[in-house]
Design a protein around this motif. Structure first.
Motif, mmCIF file in Angstrom:
data_model
loop_
_atom_site.group_PDB
_atom_site.id
_atom_site.type_symbol
_atom_site.label_atom_id
_atom_site.label_comp_id
_atom_site.label_asym_id
_atom_site.label_seq_id
_atom_site.Cartn_x
_atom_site.Cartn_y
_atom_site.Cartn_z
ATOM 1 N N GLU A 1 0.866 -11.009 -11.212
ATOM 2 C CA GLU A 1 -0.387 -10.407 -10.753
ATOM 3 C C GLU A 1 -0.528 -10.472 -9.232
ATOM 4 O OE1 GLU A 1 -3.387 -9.025 -12.463
ATOM 5 O OE2 GLU A 1 -1.601 -8.540 -13.598
ATOM 6 N N ASP A 2 0.058 -11.472 -8.597
ATOM 7 C CA ASP A 2 -0.096 -11.633 -7.144
ATOM 8 C C ASP A 2 0.855 -10.728 -6.360
ATOM 9 O OD1 ASP A 2 -2.013 -13.507 -7.697
ATOM 10 O OD2 ASP A 2 -0.685 -15.216 -7.385
ATOM 11 N N CYS A 3 2.165 -10.845 -6.627
ATOM 12 C CA CYS A 3 3.143 -10.090 -5.837
ATOM 13 C C CYS A 3 3.607 -8.805 -6.522
ATOM 14 C CB CYS A 3 4.343 -10.961 -5.499
ATOM 15 S SG CYS A 3 5.328 -11.463 -6.918
ATOM 16 N N LYS A 4 3.202 -8.577 -7.764
ATOM 17 C CA LYS A 4 3.514 -7.359 -8.532
ATOM 18 C C LYS A 4 4.999 -7.182 -8.853
ATOM 19 C CE LYS A 4 -0.781 -5.969 -8.124
ATOM 20 N NZ LYS A 4 -1.694 -6.743 -8.881
ATOM 21 N N ARG A 5 5.787 -8.237 -8.749
ATOM 22 C CA ARG A 5 7.209 -8.134 -9.085
ATOM 23 C C ARG A 5 7.419 -8.385 -10.569
ATOM 24 N NH1 ARG A 5 10.967 -10.406 -4.309
ATOM 25 N NH2 ARG A 5 10.062 -9.144 -2.666
ATOM 26 N N ARG A 6 8.398 -7.685 -11.130
ATOM 27 C CA ARG A 6 8.703 -7.812 -12.556
ATOM 28 C C ARG A 6 9.729 -8.930 -12.748
ATOM 29 N NH1 ARG A 6 8.784 -1.513 -14.475
ATOM 30 N NH2 ARG A 6 6.700 -1.089 -13.711
ATOM 31 N N ASN A 7 9.286 -10.042 -13.342
ATOM 32 C CA ASN A 7 10.102 -11.246 -13.427
ATOM 33 C C ASN A 7 10.684 -11.513 -14.806
ATOM 34 O OD1 ASN A 7 9.377 -11.745 -10.765
ATOM 35 N ND2 ASN A 7 7.591 -12.917 -11.377
ATOM 36 N N TYR B 1 5.929 -19.003 -14.325
ATOM 37 C CA TYR B 1 6.351 -19.337 -12.974
ATOM 38 C C TYR B 1 6.938 -18.111 -12.287
ATOM 39 C CZ TYR B 1 8.722 -21.624 -9.114
ATOM 40 O OH TYR B 1 9.150 -21.986 -7.870
ATOM 41 N N CYS B 2 6.457 -17.820 -11.084
ATOM 42 C CA CYS B 2 6.995 -16.722 -10.287
ATOM 43 C C CYS B 2 7.863 -17.325 -9.189
ATOM 44 C CB CYS B 2 5.862 -15.906 -9.672
ATOM 45 S SG CYS B 2 6.457 -14.574 -8.616
ATOM 46 N N ARG B 3 9.141 -16.974 -9.170
ATOM 47 C CA ARG B 3 10.041 -17.561 -8.181
ATOM 48 C C ARG B 3 9.822 -16.990 -6.786
ATOM 49 N NH1 ARG B 3 15.774 -14.739 -8.619
ATOM 50 N NH2 ARG B 3 15.088 -12.700 -9.284
ATOM 51 N N PHE B 4 9.152 -15.860 -6.683
ATOM 52 C CA PHE B 4 8.864 -15.271 -5.382
ATOM 53 C C PHE B 4 7.611 -15.890 -4.757
ATOM 54 C CE2 PHE B 4 10.979 -12.082 -8.035
ATOM 55 C CZ PHE B 4 12.152 -11.938 -7.310
ATOM 56 N N CYS B 5 6.597 -16.157 -5.574
ATOM 57 C CA CYS B 5 5.381 -16.825 -5.101
ATOM 58 C C CYS B 5 5.552 -18.352 -5.077
ATOM 59 C CB CYS B 5 4.200 -16.492 -6.008
ATOM 60 S SG CYS B 5 3.787 -14.754 -6.090
ATOM 61 N N LYS B 6 6.527 -18.842 -5.808
ATOM 62 C CA LYS B 6 6.817 -20.276 -5.937
ATOM 63 C C LYS B 6 5.639 -21.060 -6.529
ATOM 64 C CE LYS B 6 10.400 -20.624 -2.482
ATOM 65 N NZ LYS B 6 10.548 -19.316 -1.925
ATOM 66 N N THR B 7 4.968 -20.448 -7.517
ATOM 67 C CA THR B 7 3.859 -21.092 -8.202
ATOM 68 C C THR B 7 3.660 -20.446 -9.572
ATOM 69 O OG1 THR B 7 1.540 -21.692 -8.020
ATOM 70 C CG2 THR B 7 2.162 -19.577 -7.125
ATOM 71 N N HIS B 8 2.859 -21.076 -10.414
ATOM 72 C CA HIS B 8 2.519 -20.495 -11.707
ATOM 73 C C HIS B 8 1.382 -19.494 -11.509
ATOM 74 C CE1 HIS B 8 4.825 -23.851 -13.327
ATOM 75 N NE2 HIS B 8 4.908 -23.140 -14.429
ATOM 76 N N THR B 9 1.595 -18.264 -11.962
ATOM 77 C CA THR B 9 0.598 -17.207 -11.837
ATOM 78 C C THR B 9 0.479 -16.460 -13.154
ATOM 79 O OG1 THR B 9 2.237 -15.647 -11.045
ATOM 80 C CG2 THR B 9 1.023 -16.864 -9.367
ATOM 81 N N ALA B 10 -0.548 -15.639 -13.260
ATOM 82 C CA ALA B 10 -0.733 -14.807 -14.446
ATOM 83 C C ALA B 10 0.267 -13.661 -14.397
ATOM 84 C CB ALA B 10 -2.149 -14.276 -14.500
ATOM 85 N N HIS B 11 0.900 -13.376 -15.517
ATOM 86 C CA HIS B 11 1.835 -12.266 -15.642
ATOM 87 C C HIS B 11 1.322 -11.339 -16.732
ATOM 88 C CE1 HIS B 11 4.471 -14.774 -13.293
ATOM 89 N NE2 HIS B 11 5.380 -13.811 -13.253
ATOM 90 N N LYS B 12 1.239 -10.047 -16.431
ATOM 91 C CA LYS B 12 0.762 -9.049 -17.386
ATOM 92 C C LYS B 12 1.877 -8.118 -17.802
ATOM 93 C CE LYS B 12 -4.126 -8.273 -16.917
ATOM 94 N NZ LYS B 12 -5.146 -7.328 -16.518
ATOM 95 N N GLU B 13 1.741 -7.592 -18.995
ATOM 96 C CA GLU B 13 2.686 -6.605 -19.504
ATOM 97 C C GLU B 13 2.563 -5.302 -18.721
ATOM 98 O OE1 GLU B 13 3.365 -4.081 -23.611
ATOM 99 O OE2 GLU B 13 2.198 -5.915 -23.683
#
Length: 50
Positions: free
Chosen positions: A10-16, A35-47
């Protein structure tokens, strides 16, 4: 029937992540905290759409 979906941060919009889900049991879009490796934190991920 299971379909393959893609999750985007949700933060960086990258598909992980890619995973599968059952369309009949869960017809709406999925959202989880991962976990988003680009933001280096746990974030919400949406389909996302493919």
């Amino acid at each position: 029937m299971r379909v393959q979906i893609t999750l985007a941060c949700e933060d960086c919009k990258r598909r992980n992540y890619t995973m599968t889900k059952d369309k009949k049991a869960h017809p709406d879009r999925m959202e989880t905290k991962k976990y988003c490796r680009f933001c280096k934190t746990h974030t919400a991920h949406k389909e996302t759409k493919k």
